[in-house]
Enzyme design. Sequence first.
Site, PDB file in Angstrom:
ATOM      1  N   ARG A  49     -19.947 -26.896   1.272  1.00 18.49           N
ATOM      2  CA  ARG A  49     -20.033 -25.746   2.181  1.00 18.49           C
ATOM      3  C   ARG A  49     -19.277 -26.062   3.468  1.00 18.49           C
ATOM      4  NH1 ARG A  49     -21.312 -24.434  -2.087  1.00 18.49           N
ATOM      5  NH2 ARG A  49     -23.361 -24.088  -2.904  1.00 18.49           N
ATOM      6  N   GLY A  50     -18.654 -25.057   4.037  1.00 23.67           N
ATOM      7  CA  GLY A  50     -17.955 -25.244   5.298  1.00 23.67           C
ATOM      8  C   GLY A  50     -16.462 -25.475   5.143  1.00 23.67           C
ATOM      9  N   CYS A  51     -15.981 -25.483   3.911  1.00 22.67           N
ATOM     10  CA  CYS A  51     -14.550 -25.641   3.664  1.00 22.67           C
ATOM     11  C   CYS A  51     -13.955 -24.278   3.331  1.00 22.67           C
ATOM     12  CB  CYS A  51     -14.296 -26.589   2.494  1.00 22.67           C
ATOM     13  SG  CYS A  51     -14.730 -28.289   2.827  1.00 22.67           S
ATOM     14  N   GLN A  52     -12.827 -23.973   3.942  1.00 24.66           N
ATOM     15  CA  GLN A  52     -12.149 -22.726   3.639  1.00 24.66           C
ATOM     16  C   GLN A  52     -11.645 -22.749   2.197  1.00 24.66           C
ATOM     17  OE1 GLN A  52      -8.733 -21.960   6.089  1.00 24.66           O
ATOM     18  NE2 GLN A  52      -8.592 -19.835   5.451  1.00 24.66           N
ATOM     19  N   SER A  53     -11.118 -23.886   1.783  1.00 30.11           N
ATOM     20  CA  SER A  53     -10.677 -24.070   0.399  1.00 30.11           C
ATOM     21  C   SER A  53     -11.891 -24.443  -0.442  1.00 30.11           C
ATOM     22  CB  SER A  53      -9.657 -25.205   0.321  1.00 30.11           C
ATOM     23  OG  SER A  53      -8.571 -24.950   1.174  1.00 30.11           O
TER      24      SER A  53
END
Length: 145
Positions: free
Chosen positions: A53-57
């Site tokens: 969680r927290g990754c754009q990719s």
Amino acid sequence: MADTPTIPAIEDEIVEEFSLFDNWEDKYEYLIDMGKKLPKLEDAHKKEDNKIRGCQSTVWMVSENKDGRIFYKADSDAMIVKGLISMLIRVFSGQKPSDIVAADMKFIDAIGMSTHLAQTRSNGLRSMIKQMKLDAMVWASKENN
């Protein structure tokens, strides 16, 4: 496994490697090459529970404990992110949970990564580190029970 380099020793190696490049275009290319060498993550692990969680990719990561040392596997749909997670796996895999949790990760600033990544990628990098440290804490608590 007594010959496993320490986290600071691996961080120093990475800093040394990145210092060989004069510009950020070359550093990004090196990072992408690191990602290309990342072993493929089995499709069975590419599920919602393993997403960071927290990754754009999209980034999937799994960890396992072998004889008191944590080993990570991961993959991403973005080449630079794949390079970042590859670099983190290089630093953390094969280490003791307590060493992973205590790692200060100063090498990220030392190679200039924190100032040259877009804000979203920088947030994603922090999320990957956080998840890897959380996994290490979980493995440590399982060992202590």
